[in-house]
Scaffold this active site. Structure first.
Site, mmCIF file in Angstrom:
data_model
loop_
_atom_site.group_PDB
_atom_site.id
_atom_site.type_symbol
_atom_site.label_atom_id
_atom_site.label_comp_id
_atom_site.label_asym_id
_atom_site.label_seq_id
_atom_site.Cartn_x
_atom_site.Cartn_y
_atom_site.Cartn_z
ATOM 1 N N HIS A 137 41.697 37.326 45.688
ATOM 2 C CA HIS A 137 40.389 37.780 45.226
ATOM 3 C C HIS A 137 39.373 36.663 45.425
ATOM 4 O O HIS A 137 39.711 35.475 45.362
ATOM 5 C CB HIS A 137 40.440 38.159 43.752
ATOM 6 C CG HIS A 137 41.227 39.397 43.469
ATOM 7 N ND1 HIS A 137 40.978 40.183 42.369
ATOM 8 C CD2 HIS A 137 42.247 39.994 44.126
ATOM 9 C CE1 HIS A 137 41.807 41.216 42.359
ATOM 10 N NE2 HIS A 137 42.603 41.106 43.419
ATOM 11 N N GLU A 174 37.114 35.349 43.571
ATOM 12 C CA GLU A 174 36.997 34.376 42.493
ATOM 13 C C GLU A 174 38.128 33.358 42.541
ATOM 14 O O GLU A 174 37.895 32.151 42.368
ATOM 15 C CB GLU A 174 37.034 35.075 41.123
ATOM 16 C CG GLU A 174 35.946 36.106 40.929
ATOM 17 C CD GLU A 174 36.369 37.525 41.297
ATOM 18 O OE1 GLU A 174 35.923 38.453 40.607
ATOM 19 O OE2 GLU A 174 37.137 37.706 42.256
ATOM 20 N N CYS A 224 37.987 41.155 37.625
ATOM 21 C CA CYS A 224 39.109 41.911 37.067
ATOM 22 C C CYS A 224 39.829 41.042 36.032
ATOM 23 O O CYS A 224 39.437 39.900 35.799
ATOM 24 C CB CYS A 224 40.075 42.305 38.185
ATOM 25 S SG CYS A 224 40.956 40.889 38.906
ATOM 26 N N CYS A 283 41.096 37.660 37.511
ATOM 27 C CA CYS A 283 40.033 36.700 37.809
ATOM 28 C C CYS A 283 39.322 36.220 36.549
ATOM 29 O O CYS A 283 38.933 35.058 36.457
ATOM 30 C CB CYS A 283 39.062 37.314 38.797
ATOM 31 S SG CYS A 283 39.855 37.625 40.402
#
Length: 148
Positions: free
Chosen positions: A47, A49, A77, A80
């Site tokens: 992801h 992040e 999410c 993260c």
């Protein structure tokens, strides 16, 4: 947020969902950048992040990102949001809210859970329309038409 949007656009080239992130040090200098790389690297943790936080930690030579700001085009999410807490970022700035999977205020609020030892400030809705438009365009091109 403009730098995070640039990262999100770069994710499109690899077929990844266009989400981008940057980490700013306390002086506002970019010390980490990331975009979704789940498809490109076959990495479920790829992801934006997480990629940006990892790069920032390497850049600073330590995992604690005290005083830093995580800027991301879509509300993080749970994974993260947890990574932001564990990295000790001071602030999370996000573009579009994610009512289906967001974990900094929409569906969950991991970063402000009073049981945790660190709670970053949250600033939401920064360039939200631009962030959402990238995602809407991406998913419009990936949806299969329904039955006639």
């Amino acid at each position: 947020m403009l730098a995070a949007l640039d990262q999100a656009r770069a994710a499109l080239a690899t077929g990844d969902v266009p989400i981008g992130a940057v980490v700013l040090d306390p002086d506002g200098v970019v010390v980490g950048t990331g975009r979704n790389v789940r498809e490109a690297e076959a990495d479920p943790t790829g992801h934006a992040e997480v990629v940006a936080l990892r790069q920032a930690a390497r850049s600073r030579g330590e995992w604690r990102l005290d005083g830093c700001t995580l800027v991301v085009t879509l509300e993080p999410c749970t994974m993260c949001a947890g990574a932001a807490v564990l990295a000790r970022v001071e602030r999370v700035v996000l573009g579009a809210w994610d009512p289906k999977a967001g974990a900094v205020g929409s569906l969950w609020d991991v970063v402000r859970d009073r049981r945790l030892n660190h709670r970053p400030e949250v600033v939401g809705g920064v360039l939200a329309e631009e962030s959402a438009a990238l995602l809407e365009e991406f998913f419009r091109g990936h949806r299969q038409p329904g039955p006639a």
